[in-house]
Every structure is written in structure tokens, then in C-alpha cells.
Design an enzyme around this catalytic site. Structure first.
Site, PDB file in Angstrom:
ATOM      1  N   SER A   1      62.910  37.231  16.437  1.00  0.00           N
ATOM      2  CA  SER A   1      63.467  38.465  16.023  1.00  0.00           C
ATOM      3  C   SER A   1      62.585  39.174  15.368  1.00  0.00           C
ATOM      4  O   SER A   1      61.516  39.497  15.746  1.00  0.00           O
ATOM      5  CB  SER A   1      64.964  38.070  15.338  1.00  0.00           C
TER       6      SER A   1
ATOM      7  N   HIS B   1      65.101  39.658  19.989  1.00  0.00           N
ATOM      8  CA  HIS B   1      65.935  40.537  19.726  1.00  0.00           C
ATOM      9  C   HIS B   1      65.539  42.052  19.819  1.00  0.00           C
ATOM     10  O   HIS B   1      64.707  42.664  19.086  1.00  0.00           O
ATOM     11  CB  HIS B   1      66.551  40.430  18.141  1.00  0.00           C
TER      12      HIS B   1
ATOM     13  N   ASP C   1      70.424  33.407  14.526  1.00  0.00           N
ATOM     14  CA  ASP C   1      70.402  33.000  15.939  1.00  0.00           C
ATOM     15  C   ASP C   1      69.399  31.892  16.433  1.00  0.00           C
ATOM     16  O   ASP C   1      68.287  31.959  15.899  1.00  0.00           O
ATOM     17  CB  ASP C   1      70.187  34.471  16.595  1.00  0.00           C
TER      18      ASP C   1
END
Length: 330
Positions: free
Chosen positions: A13, A40, A131
Site C-alpha cells: 500500500s 492499493h 490489509d
């Protein structure tokens, strides 16, 4: 798919593009494993495949739904689509967000765990929130290898720290040491199969995410909670698989507790600003009514309307101050 073929699933991310380019640069030419990447990016256009191709010797691309993955190619999740491995083909799924994002890392990791078992290697790189933690746990429980970037070397250490706190990680390494470690793992061949891998639970969760008999499959892996989904307003169910604490609704949205708290904060802030807007509009309307009352000679009503408008303006100002204190963490 050959029985000795590995799949490498990489999730990143914040700060991930730089880290992924270094991974691409480090991979040897004709890398003998499937490589799947989720960064992401939301629904924004991405040049990540082109950048990875330019950084290293292997081809990189956004796959099409149904493509059969080949060794020596890096498959990058396209904007606004989850990338998953289903047996011997790649699937793109614009389904419910997980951890408030699409593409998300956990669905990809989960699918690789189910499809590859002990031939899966999951890698969590730099990123905000958590995540990848649940998916990496699935890879580990299905017999695969769990690798995490050393948080001290990550631009944003939250994702690596979460994985280390919740998963029995095999290796925690600086970025430069990850590819050599992966090469050694592949050279050693797959680990022994895990007979009690939680495939049924993972399959139930995947079916909820896909929208197949959501209530029946959700009831098999979760218990109802008193919370509601910030994405759709539906009831959230608490998943039974222990840490990290997490939730899923019957439409498929999924959250760890940490991500859910973040989403609820955003939802509350949106509602508070909507309240400020409504108060401003009420003030405008009250002053308009006061002017109309003045024009008709009803001065008492006009003065009352102006007082109400002043009170409404003060309420809006107080609410703005409350939001600003919250944003400062006061």
C-alpha cells in the site's frame, strides 16, 4: 499447473510502488514462479506494470479475466478489481471492497492459499493499516510461506507490524533480502502438505465475497454482531477465526477491527460535515424568512427569525470546532 510451480503473492500500500520496483529489479530473468501483485490504487489509472517492466527483466501486465498465469510474468491487479487465482487461471472481480479498498490484498492472498497450498509464498510490504494480515495468515495455515518486510525498512510500517503481530511469520527481512530468500525457498521445493488446512472456512468466506449463498456461508464462519457495515449499512458478523478481530456483512464487505474503526471515523466525519452544511442552509432559510416578515411589517416575527438564525450559525460554528479538535487529535 505443474506440481512444483510456486505462486508468489505480494501486497503493498503506502510506499509500495517504490518497494515493488525494487522487487522487480531483483527478480532474475525468466523467474520460475507465478507472481501476483496487489498495490492499493483504488479506481485510479495505474502505470505500475509498465514501471515494473522497465525496472526488471520480467514481463509485467494487468491480466484479463480468465488468463492462465505463466512463470516469468508479473500480474498486477488492475484498478478497481480484485485479482485472484482460481485453480489454474486468474480472475478479476469487481466485487465488495475488503478493508475499505478494491483491489485488496486479502482476497488475492486467500485465493492463492486455497489454490496453491504449500506452493504459496505471501509477502507483505509497506502499507497503512492492516490489509494483507488475514490473507497472509491463510497462506501460512494452508502450508505456505509467510514473509514480511522489516517494518524498520518500510516507508509505512503499519501493514508489516500487523502481520508480525497476528501471523506466525517465517521471515521478516529488509527489502533487499526478500527476493534471494524467495529463490532459496523455491529451490528447496514445496513444503509438506498441511492435512488440517482451513480450506472449508476459506471457501465459505470466498463464497460470501463472491455473493454465493451469502447468509448460509456467513453463518458457517461468523456470529452476528451489533455493528453495521459502513459501506452498505447491513449487519456485520464477527468472523470466528481469532485474531485479528474482523467482520464481514452478507453483501461481502469485510473489515478488520482496525480498518472498521478507521472507516467508522470517516463515516462519522462525513456525517458531521453534512450536519454543518444542513445548519448553514437552515441559517440561510431563516434569514430569508426574516426578510420576508420585515417586508410584510411583521417585525416581531422577523426579529425572532434573526435570533434563530444567529443560534443556528453558532451551532454550526461549535460543530466545526468539534470536527477540528477531532482532526487534531485533541
Amino acid at each position: 499447473m505443474p506440481k512444483d510451480l510456486f505462486a508468489i503473492a505480494i501486497g503493498a500500500s503506502t510506499g509500495g510502488v517504490e518497494a515493488l520496483l525494487k522487487i522487480a529489479e531483483s527478480l532474475p530473468a525468466k523467474f520460475p514462479a507465478i507472481v501476483l501483485v496487489t498495490q492499493h490504487i483504488g479506481n485510479y489509472a495505474s502505470l505500475l506494470p509498465e514501471l515494473m517492466r522497465a525496472s526488471g527483466p520480467n514481463h509485467a501486465m494487468h491480466p484479463d479475466d480468465g488468463d492462465r498465469p505463466l512463470p516469468g510474468t508479473i500480474y498486477v491487479a488492475p484498478p478497481d478489481c480484485h485479482l485472484m487465482l482460481e485453480r489454474d487461471c486468474l480472475r478479476l472481480f469487481r466485487g465488495p471492497k475488503e478493508n475499505y479498498t478494491r483491489p485488496a490484498i486479502d482476497p488475492m492472498f486467500r485465493s492463492v492459499a486455497m489454490s496453491m497450498r504449500s506452493r504459496a509464498i505471501g509477502i507483505v510490504l509497506t502499507g497503512h493499516l492492516d490489509d494483507g494480515t488475514v490473507g497472509l495468515k491463510a497462506i501460512k495455515h494452508c502450508g505456505g510461506v509467510a514473509i514480511v518486510q522489516d517494518p524498520a525498512t518500510a516507508r509505512e510500517p503499519s501493514m508489516p507490524r500487523s502481520a508480525l503481530a497476528n501471523v506466525d511469520v517465517d521471515l521478516c527481512l529488509p527489502l533487499a533480502e526478500i527476493v534471494p530468500a524467495v529463490q532459496r525457498i523455491i529451490a528447496g521445493g514445496p513444503r509438506q502438505a498441511v492435512p488440517d488446512a482451513p480450506i472449508d472456512a476459506l471457501n465459505h468466506e470466498q463464497l460470501v465475497h463472491d455473493g454465493s449463498q451469502p447468509m448460509e456461508n456467513l453463518a458457517a464462519i461468523a456470529d452476528p454482531s451489533m455493528l453495521t457495515c459502513p459501506d452498505c449499512g447491513g449487519g456485520l458478523w464477527e468472523i470466528k477465526d481469532g485474531k485479528p478481530l474482523r467482520y464481514r456483512c452478507h453483501t461481502g464487505h469485510a473489515f478488520t477491527a482496525q480498518t472498521l474503526a478507521h472507516a467508522q471515523t470517516e463515516t462519522a466525519e462525513f456525517a458531521m460535515w453534512a450536519g454543518v452544511r444542513a445548519l448553514h442552509e437552515k441559517e440561510v432559510l431563516l434569514r430569508r424568512l426574516a426578510r420576508v416578515a420585515h417586508s410584510h411589517g411583521d417585525h416581531a416575527q422577523a426579529e425572532a427569525g434573526e435570533r434563530q438564525a444567529d443560534d443556528t450559525r453558532a451551532q454550526a460554528a461549535d460543530l466545526v470546532k468539534m470536527i477540528e479538535r477531532k482532526e487534531r487529535g485533541a
